[in-house]
Design a protein around this motif. Structure first.
Motif, mmCIF file in Angstrom:
data_model
loop_
_atom_site.group_PDB
_atom_site.id
_atom_site.type_symbol
_atom_site.label_atom_id
_atom_site.label_comp_id
_atom_site.label_asym_id
_atom_site.label_seq_id
_atom_site.Cartn_x
_atom_site.Cartn_y
_atom_site.Cartn_z
ATOM 1 N N UNK A 153 1.202 -1.770 0.136
ATOM 2 C CA UNK A 153 -0.139 0.138 -0.008
ATOM 3 C C UNK A 153 1.060 1.209 -0.127
ATOM 4 N N UNK A 154 1.088 2.243 -1.241
ATOM 5 C CA UNK A 154 1.989 3.438 -1.542
ATOM 6 C C UNK A 154 0.942 3.872 -0.211
ATOM 7 N N UNK A 155 2.951 4.454 0.148
ATOM 8 C CA UNK A 155 1.853 5.829 1.762
ATOM 9 C C UNK A 155 3.229 6.776 1.293
ATOM 10 N N UNK A 156 4.093 7.262 0.575
ATOM 11 C CA UNK A 156 4.907 8.085 0.442
ATOM 12 C C UNK A 156 6.071 8.107 -0.500
ATOM 13 N N UNK A 157 6.124 9.234 -1.580
ATOM 14 C CA UNK A 157 7.121 8.250 -2.442
ATOM 15 C C UNK A 157 8.668 9.863 -2.462
ATOM 16 N N UNK A 158 9.794 9.014 -2.603
ATOM 17 C CA UNK A 158 10.784 9.730 -2.677
ATOM 18 C C UNK A 158 11.537 9.975 -3.575
ATOM 19 N N UNK A 159 11.323 11.220 -4.218
ATOM 20 C CA UNK A 159 11.985 11.312 -5.763
ATOM 21 C C UNK A 159 13.195 11.951 -6.007
ATOM 22 N N UNK A 160 14.698 11.038 -6.352
ATOM 23 C CA UNK A 160 15.651 11.034 -6.267
ATOM 24 C C UNK A 160 15.753 12.604 -7.489
ATOM 25 N N UNK A 161 16.344 13.003 -7.707
ATOM 26 C CA UNK A 161 16.701 13.999 -9.037
ATOM 27 C C UNK A 161 18.189 14.509 -8.746
ATOM 28 N N UNK A 162 18.684 13.888 -7.309
ATOM 29 C CA UNK A 162 20.189 13.849 -6.925
ATOM 30 C C UNK A 162 21.294 14.230 -9.276
ATOM 31 N N UNK A 163 21.931 14.951 -9.042
ATOM 32 C CA UNK A 163 22.704 14.387 -10.585
ATOM 33 C C UNK A 163 22.031 13.978 -12.105
#
Length: 427
Positions: free
Chosen positions: A220-230
């Motif tokens: 069950x998706x509770x949250x997302x960390x979207x990594x756009x570094x580099x």
């Protein structure tokens, strides 16, 4: 040839004399500039110490004119034009770095993950001082690209100066075919998904959405960390569709050129698969162009919390104009703006919470190379090597724990994404 030129000149002068108008001065200026160019062309062709063809002179003139405009406008030979078309298709040959000309210095914007340059230890912000022993001081961006690229299996030697170093180092990098796996994922905790986008190519949005769907099959998706570094950027359309995955309506970005009335807006479309869970986005100095479009849109819509370090600041739009001979011109035609009208050019995106990266003790060099790498063994439901462990879930948890221990920015992102529902209630 010269007789014909002066006949044309006479006819032009006659036309301008007998048919004056409101644009007379502008026409005179235009003609004088062309006349001066023709005179210089004739003198160089006639008196320059070495043989040089008129075609070479004209091509070099066009190249110089375009490349004096800004670091991103350039003339593309037919070979360059073909290579440029390949670059966005998902793989290309080279060492795997995005480079730019900053204040006359050849700079690595970011090394692309899992490529020869990345594995050799190149970092965002590195200055490239020499290529195969040749100084880059008077080199154009396109010339540098040509020298760095080459056949798979061959070696290129770069003299580089790391951002915080006082002495340059030479590194030898073996060229290879660069496959771009633009979307990667990992479960940080039950229900909290880590999404890492390394570039915006033709399949980025599709691959990212597939990973979200796959994760939702077992969690069950509770949250997302979207990594756009580099992430050095890529296709504008992919930036729009990535942001649209998390935004339900409104402007994502707009571009505007010299004509203020010629504005083009890109809007979010209502989708049945929109992701509405809490979202935290990671950026740093290597996050450029399309990455900044996504971060800026999510920030302006108050859809995500942006943390990390200020982004690169490339907010210009380049249009590829094909020419009849197979060459092309990559010309800066507009600037892009966030939904609230912010120009990112040379400013970048300021994070909501500034969190500098802090390397673990005694592991700085290794961490700088490895902290963003997600390999096959790290992916959810990857194929085992034949010695499958009964404690696969425990192993996944250990990998996530190890990643979090090595990356203080990611640890902060996870804590914040878990807290966002509570912070929203406070507001």
């Amino acid at each position: 040839m010269r007789i014909t030129l002066w006949i044309v000149t006479f006819l032009l002068l006659f036309t301008l004399t007998v048919a004056p108008g409101p644009t007379m001065a502008a026409k005179d200026d235009h003609f004088e500039a062309l006349k001066r160019f023709s005179q210089v062309l004739d003198m160089v062709e006639s008196y320059y110490v070495k043989p040089v063809t008129r075609k070479e002179l004209i091509n070099n003139s066009i190249k110089g004119m375009i490349e004096q405009l800004d670091p991103h406008s350039t003339y593309l030979t037919p070979e360059d034009y073909k290579e440029m078309q390949v670059d966005t298709a998902g793989k290309f040959s080279g060492i795997g770095i995005e480079i730019s000309m900053e204040q006359g210095r050849l700079t690595c914007v970011t090394p692309i993950e899992d490529t020869p340059a990345y594995k050799a230890g190149m970092l965002a912000g590195d200055l490239i001082l020499e290529i195969n022993g040749e100084s880059t001081q008077e080199m154009t961006l396109e010339d540098a690209v040509k020298r760095i690229r080459g056949k798979k299996g061959t070696t290129v030697k770069l003299l580089i100066l790391h951002k915080a170093a006082s002495k340059p180092v030479e590194i030898a990098i073996v060229r290879g075919t660069i496959p771009i796996i633009s979307a990667k994922s990992q479960s940080l905790e039950d229900g909290y998904l880590y999404l890492r986008l390394t570039r915006f190519n033709e399949s980025t949005t599709k691959n990212m959405r597939e990973k979200i769907v796959d994760y939702q099959k077992t969690h069950t998706l509770k949250g997302v960390v979207l990594d756009l570094r580099n992430n050095p950027g890529g296709l504008l359309g992919q930036a729009v569709s990535v942001a649209d995955t998390f935004i339900d309506e409104g402007t994502i970005v707009y571009i505007q050129g010299k004509d203020k009335n010629n504005r083009k807006d890109f809007f979010a479309a209502k989708n049945s698969n929109e992701i509405s869970v809490p979202l935290v986005v990671l950026i740093n100095a290597g996050s450029a162009s399309a990455s900044e479009i996504v971060a800026g849109a999510l920030q302006d819509h108050k859809r995500a919390l942006i943390i990390g370090e200020r982004s690169f600041g490339k907010g210009s739009v380049q249009t590829i104009i094909p020419m009849a001979d197979g060459s092309g011109i990559k010309l800066t035609t507009a600037l892009y703006y966030t939904p609230n009208g912010r120009s990112i050019q040379a400013k970048g995106i300021e994070p909501d919470i500034r969190v500098p990266f802090v390397a673990p003790p005694n592991d700085e060099d290794k961490t700088m190379r490895d902290r963003f790498t997600v390999r096959e063994k790290d992916l959810s439901r990857h194929l085992e090597n034949g010695n499958k462990s009964k404690k696969g879930t425990d192993k996944d948890a250990e990998k996530a724990k190890d990643r979090l221990e090595r990356d203080n920015q990611l640890r902060m992102a996870l804590e914040l994404v878990k807290s966002l529902p509570k912070l929203k209630d406070i507001r």
